[in-house]
Design a protein around this motif. Sequence first.
Motif, short mmCIF file in Angstrom:
data_model
loop_
_atom_site.label_atom_id
_atom_site.label_comp_id
_atom_site.label_asym_id
_atom_site.label_seq_id
_atom_site.Cartn_x
_atom_site.Cartn_y
_atom_site.Cartn_z
N ASP A 88 0.98 -1.28 0.00
CA ASP A 88 -0.09 -0.10 0.08
C ASP A 88 0.70 1.31 -0.06
O ASP A 88 0.45 2.26 0.54
N GLU A 89 2.22 1.00 -0.57
CA GLU A 89 3.02 2.39 -0.38
C GLU A 89 3.29 2.94 -1.82
O GLU A 89 3.45 2.25 -2.74
N VAL A 90 3.41 4.15 -1.82
CA VAL A 90 3.67 5.07 -3.06
C VAL A 90 5.05 5.55 -2.76
O VAL A 90 5.44 5.98 -1.69
N LEU A 91 6.06 5.30 -3.58
CA LEU A 91 7.41 5.79 -3.63
C LEU A 91 7.39 7.18 -4.30
O LEU A 91 7.00 7.14 -5.66
N PHE A 92 8.09 8.16 -3.76
CA PHE A 92 8.13 9.31 -4.50
C PHE A 92 9.46 10.04 -4.12
O PHE A 92 9.92 9.79 -3.33
N THR A 93 9.62 10.87 -5.31
CA THR A 93 10.92 11.35 -5.34
C THR A 93 10.78 12.98 -5.23
O THR A 93 10.14 13.47 -5.82
N VAL A 94 11.51 13.58 -4.31
CA VAL A 94 11.68 14.85 -4.19
C VAL A 94 12.89 15.54 -4.73
O VAL A 94 14.12 14.91 -4.44
N THR A 95 12.95 16.50 -5.52
CA THR A 95 13.99 17.17 -6.22
C THR A 95 14.26 18.53 -5.87
O THR A 95 13.32 19.24 -6.14
N ASP A 96 15.03 18.69 -4.98
CA ASP A 96 15.08 19.84 -3.96
C ASP A 96 15.63 21.07 -4.66
O ASP A 96 17.06 20.92 -4.85
N PRO A 97 15.12 22.20 -5.23
CA PRO A 97 15.65 23.06 -5.84
C PRO A 97 16.92 23.92 -4.82
O PRO A 97 17.87 24.62 -5.26
N SER A 98 16.30 23.93 -3.70
CA SER A 98 17.40 24.67 -2.63
C SER A 98 18.77 23.73 -2.52
O SER A 98 19.64 24.42 -1.85
N ALA A 99 18.66 22.66 -2.79
CA ALA A 99 20.04 21.91 -2.72
C ALA A 99 20.69 21.57 -4.16
O ALA A 99 21.35 20.50 -4.38
N GLY A 100 20.45 22.27 -5.09
CA GLY A 100 21.02 22.21 -6.24
C GLY A 100 20.22 20.94 -7.12
O GLY A 100 21.04 20.39 -7.86
N LEU A 101 19.17 20.69 -7.05
CA LEU A 101 18.14 19.65 -7.55
C LEU A 101 18.92 18.14 -6.89
O LEU A 101 18.69 17.21 -7.73
N ALA A 102 19.17 18.23 -5.78
CA ALA A 102 19.38 16.82 -5.12
C ALA A 102 18.03 16.08 -5.21
O ALA A 102 17.08 16.61 -4.70
N GLN A 103 18.40 14.94 -5.16
CA GLN A 103 17.08 14.00 -5.12
C GLN A 103 17.12 13.15 -3.66
O GLN A 103 18.04 12.59 -3.15
N SER A 104 15.87 12.98 -3.19
CA SER A 104 15.49 12.21 -1.97
C SER A 104 14.40 11.27 -2.46
O SER A 104 13.27 11.60 -3.14
N ILE A 105 14.25 10.05 -1.80
CA ILE A 105 13.20 9.04 -2.30
C ILE A 105 12.71 8.67 -0.85
O ILE A 105 13.25 8.42 0.02
N TYR A 106 11.39 8.70 -0.90
CA TYR A 106 10.54 8.18 0.39
C TYR A 106 9.45 7.34 0.00
O TYR A 106 9.17 7.03 -1.20
N ARG A 107 8.82 6.56 1.03
CA ARG A 107 7.88 5.92 0.79
C ARG A 107 6.59 6.09 1.67
O ARG A 107 6.90 6.28 3.00
#
Length: 692
Positions: free
Chosen positions: A316-335
Amino acid sequence: MKTLPIIVLMSGLSYVAHAQTVEPRDLLEVADFNGPVVSPNGKLVAFRIEQASVERNTYDAFWYVQDVDGVSLPHRIADGGVVLRDSAGIPLPATVVWSPDGRWIYYRAMVDGKIDVWRAAANGSGVEPMTHDTADVRDFVLGKGGCVLRYSVGAAREEVRSAERAEYDQGIHIDAFVPIGQPLFRSGFVGGRMATQHYGKVWFDRVPLPADVPDHWKAVDLQKRVTRDLDAAEARDVGEESNADKRYPEAWLLSRSPADDRVAILTRTGKRNGLRDKPDVKLSATLPEGPQEIVCKAAACTGKAITSIQWRPHSDEVLFTVTDPSAGLAQSIYRWNVRAGAVLPVAHSPGLLNGGRDPSSKCGASHAAMVCVSATASQPPRLERIDLETEAQRVLFEPNAALARAMAKSSSVRLLRWKGARGQLFTGRFYPAKSGSGARLPLFVNYYRCAGFVRGGFGDEWPFASLAAHGISALCINAAPYRLDPVDRYNEGLAAAESAVTLLSANGEVDCAKVGMGGLSFGSEVTMWVAMKSRLLAAASVSSVSMSPNYYLLGSIKGDPFASGLKKFWGLGSPEKTPSQWHVLSPAYNLDRISAPILFQMPEQEYMQATDYVIPMIRKSMADLYVFPNEPHQKFQPKHKLAAYTRNMDWFRFWLQGYEDDDPSKADQYARWRALRRRPTSARSSAPDCKG
């Protein structure tokens, strides 16, 4: 099963390990991953690798399969055919579909001039086309049982060629659909071949002849190998399966669970306040027991720049990615557990962590792990496994290892964060050159997009690591959110460049009197704006057009779609109706304000739109112009890419370092540039504005 011929794949890069510097060709011949997809049982991952060949002026593309757990090397199982591109020159996503039993992968490939759906055995035992159509395959869907392949086609290949020949024989009638300002007969690549182009429905998008043929769907019985046409109702059902879900008309992105009717939804929200797009994103999802949307309210998914979503298989989990503009478009993945509401971190990267070069591309996913392409400013693309429970990361495949070692030796790229005069935050990737004497060094600036392994800025034409290796520091600046007012958005680019130079100069890292700038598309527009509105630059290089009367004249044949776009994004009517705005925006009316010499390296499809200001600049010894045949908005032929990389290196070393390569083949080039340098100082600025 044969193991992957690693030495063959890496042959174009292996020499880098012994080089002292990273040269433009090293950056051009990076092996890129595309579209990792995990098998239904979660044990295997399929992906495609693309790599340029300068000698053959083409790209090699091959499909590979590897154990998700990394217990064995990847196996090359199929030729990916010609790398297909959109009309702007950008590679199309390499879509692959697994059979339900995990024995086969299905994919589109252009082989011998035909685009078909192919099937390759996951164990490497065989590959064959599953369609044999007279027309190129546009899209395909594998039935849930894996027994039926449905695919769509347009006009037959011979019908396309007949339409082209008929135009050629009778003379091409110029109307709103003909892209004037470029050669008219078979002048651009469509579907991997030189084809006659017409305008599509979106801005300057181009499509092949005949352009108005709708999708026609067919089905192949994979057991009987019988093909039939689908009737209207069947075709409509397939179209609804392959298109975005119409139940969510406000959705920006959708992800349907492959197992049931659950849907994850991204919706843009908030007030635009002059921006093209709404600034915020809402993450929500639906479950089978109810139609109502459940909104993610955790801190990790609220007020974040979420750029991709997908369901974790069998959960029942959605995996989503955050592309952080304040960190130079660094990416983090969450569930996100949709039922429980909990959000847990999965992985973080200072660069991209997804399915390829596009920040919105997805990793492959099984219930236990994700398989992602990892790339940072100093780390070329590689394939990694990420455990969804423990967050442990493991490198699966690293074909660019030699280049990674060379990057580590030659450059120490770092994230740069700073504020403009009005307090706006900017970020970029800074490639500092090394100075043995401690002297301040020249600086090259690019403004647009700096995600992942940057190479040469958006469009790949200015080799950052190579410039730094040869004594010119380089800065790739991430553009601010796109504003509808052109003066505002160009001024943000100017503010970003000026404030960065001020900061780096104050730190003693760069010589603010020796600053160059270059860009493609929006980056070209900003570069020309900086050259017109400031004396920051000692030299510039652009690859695309800016607004000019020629641009208006050639584009106006499209009629209302062109006029409305010009009004919406630039506030322009015709030069006669909105003269004041044209005089503000166009280089054609501001040549006397440009002091920096400019190198134009433009595609054949666009250069005519800029001749009304480029030719006067050439005549006034302000510019040098090169045009690359058969190239669209973004050049892609390897020989052309290498030529653009190399000439940009030569250009900025000439103007910022006073350096000339002693290669005899470049003698004419330097003779022209020396003539530009002899232009009277009253016509050129004696020195750019210098602060700090």
